[in-house]
Design a protein around this motif. Sequence first.
Motif, PDB file in Angstrom:
ATOM      1  N   UNK A 143       0.846  -1.194   0.000  1.00 37.96           N
ATOM      2  CA  UNK A 143       0.000   0.000   0.000  1.00 37.96           C
ATOM      3  C   UNK A 143       0.886   1.251   0.000  1.00 37.96           C
ATOM      4  N   UNK A 144       0.265   2.420  -0.169  1.00 37.73           N
ATOM      5  CA  UNK A 144       1.012   3.667  -0.160  1.00 37.73           C
ATOM      6  C   UNK A 144       1.690   3.887   1.192  1.00 37.73           C
ATOM      7  N   UNK A 145       1.023   3.501   2.265  1.00 35.35           N
ATOM      8  CA  UNK A 145       1.628   3.644   3.594  1.00 35.35           C
ATOM      9  C   UNK A 145       2.870   2.758   3.721  1.00 35.35           C
ATOM     10  N   UNK A 146       2.786   1.553   3.165  1.00 34.76           N
ATOM     11  CA  UNK A 146       3.951   0.663   3.208  1.00 34.76           C
ATOM     12  C   UNK A 146       5.105   1.220   2.379  1.00 34.76           C
ATOM     13  N   UNK A 147       4.788   1.748   1.231  1.00 39.25           N
ATOM     14  CA  UNK A 147       5.839   2.314   0.386  1.00 39.25           C
ATOM     15  C   UNK A 147       6.555   3.451   1.107  1.00 39.25           C
ATOM     16  N   UNK A 148       5.791   4.205   1.881  1.00 39.66           N
ATOM     17  CA  UNK A 148       6.392   5.322   2.612  1.00 39.66           C
ATOM     18  C   UNK A 148       7.212   4.836   3.801  1.00 39.66           C
ATOM     19  N   UNK A 149       6.669   3.923   4.588  1.00 42.69           N
ATOM     20  CA  UNK A 149       7.317   3.484   5.821  1.00 42.69           C
ATOM     21  C   UNK A 149       8.450   2.482   5.597  1.00 42.69           C
ATOM     22  N   UNK A 150       8.387   1.741   4.493  1.00 42.45           N
ATOM     23  CA  UNK A 150       9.351   0.660   4.276  1.00 42.45           C
ATOM     24  C   UNK A 150      10.304   0.924   3.110  1.00 42.45           C
ATOM     25  N   UNK A 151      10.442   2.163   2.708  1.00 36.19           N
ATOM     26  CA  UNK A 151      11.272   2.440   1.538  1.00 36.19           C
ATOM     27  C   UNK A 151      12.745   2.139   1.770  1.00 36.19           C
ATOM     28  N   UNK A 152      13.182   2.066   3.032  1.00 34.31           N
ATOM     29  CA  UNK A 152      14.585   1.749   3.330  1.00 34.31           C
ATOM     30  C   UNK A 152      14.799   0.255   3.597  1.00 34.31           C
ATOM     31  N   UNK A 153      13.724  -0.551   3.499  1.00 36.16           N
ATOM     32  CA  UNK A 153      13.804  -1.973   3.844  1.00 36.16           C
ATOM     33  C   UNK A 153      13.652  -2.844   2.592  1.00 36.16           C
ATOM     34  N   UNK A 154      14.040  -4.108   2.690  1.00 32.51           N
ATOM     35  CA  UNK A 154      13.880  -5.013   1.534  1.00 32.51           C
ATOM     36  C   UNK A 154      12.431  -5.094   1.071  1.00 32.51           C
ATOM     37  N   UNK A 155      12.247  -5.443  -0.192  1.00 33.68           N
ATOM     38  CA  UNK A 155      10.908  -5.456  -0.775  1.00 33.68           C
ATOM     39  C   UNK A 155      10.017  -6.552  -0.207  1.00 33.68           C
ATOM     40  N   UNK A 156      10.606  -7.558   0.414  1.00 32.60           N
ATOM     41  CA  UNK A 156       9.778  -8.628   0.986  1.00 32.60           C
ATOM     42  C   UNK A 156       9.387  -8.344   2.445  1.00 32.60           C
ATOM     43  N   UNK A 157       9.715  -7.142   2.924  1.00 30.71           N
ATOM     44  CA  UNK A 157       9.253  -6.730   4.244  1.00 30.71           C
ATOM     45  C   UNK A 157       7.899  -6.047   4.085  1.00 30.71           C
ATOM     46  N   UNK A 158       6.975  -6.372   4.991  1.00 26.52           N
ATOM     47  CA  UNK A 158       5.623  -5.824   4.909  1.00 26.52           C
ATOM     48  C   UNK A 158       5.152  -5.352   6.275  1.00 26.52           C
ATOM     49  N   UNK A 159       4.161  -4.483   6.261  1.00 19.56           N
ATOM     50  CA  UNK A 159       3.449  -4.121   7.487  1.00 19.56           C
ATOM     51  C   UNK A 159       2.255  -5.062   7.601  1.00 19.56           C
ATOM     52  N   UNK A 160       2.196  -5.813   8.695  1.00 19.71           N
ATOM     53  CA  UNK A 160       1.143  -6.819   8.846  1.00 19.71           C
ATOM     54  C   UNK A 160      -0.243  -6.195   8.828  1.00 19.71           C
ATOM     55  N   UNK A 161      -0.356  -4.957   9.319  1.00 16.83           N
ATOM     56  CA  UNK A 161      -1.672  -4.316   9.372  1.00 16.83           C
ATOM     57  C   UNK A 161      -2.144  -3.840   8.002  1.00 16.83           C
ATOM     58  N   UNK A 162      -1.260  -3.783   7.030  1.00 19.25           N
ATOM     59  CA  UNK A 162      -1.601  -3.340   5.681  1.00 19.25           C
ATOM     60  C   UNK A 162      -1.628  -4.504   4.686  1.00 19.25           C
TER      61      UNK A 162
END
Length: 201
Positions: A143-162
């Motif tokens: 999601x857009x929130x994940x793209x914002x919060x996880x931009x410094x992390x690997x692509x297979x990292x996710x926010x469980x709530x999203x």
Amino acid sequence: MEALHFQFNSCRTPSFSSTFNFKNQNSQIDIKTFKCPENLSFYRSKIKAVGTLPEQETEAVVAVEPPVVKFAFVSSVLLPDGTPDVHYRKACGGQKLRDIMLDSNIELYGPYSRPLLNCAGGGTCASCMVEVIEGKELLNPRTEKEKEKLKRYPKNWRLACQTTVGEHDSRGMLVIQQLPEWKGHEWKYGELPPPDDEDES
């Protein structure tokens, strides 16, 4: 001349009557009783038919398991013998990964488990991060929130709530690394022990 009548009463028991008229030049005989042949029998209570269907005509009944997604959640801490600590679960698709983990008593927030330290599913604190090892095809895109919060992390990292896990009819397997920021070891997918029946809920 012969007349033979069969009737079924309310209990499905057959009853019958017959009249045989024999005529000759000198007399007429009316017979109102009929004796059943030996190979024909009637029961007052019920009629039973006993038989066996040929094997090729029988149909096997196969139990179909309802669609579920299987999970392997890997703890960030190894077991005392140095092997990964894995918790196996099952859940229906169409749910948020956060809800599945909390409902299954899987550690999600780690040091941020207190309500004041996480946003309770709002996608603003990024404290529910997980690493998807296998099964990313079952998940919705970031999601857009994940793209914002996880931009410094690997692509297979996710926010469980999203992260939504499949649809209601989805089947498959997801392998999730819990608390990837806090893990102190590396492991390979093939190192995971197979699930026992009692491990899955």
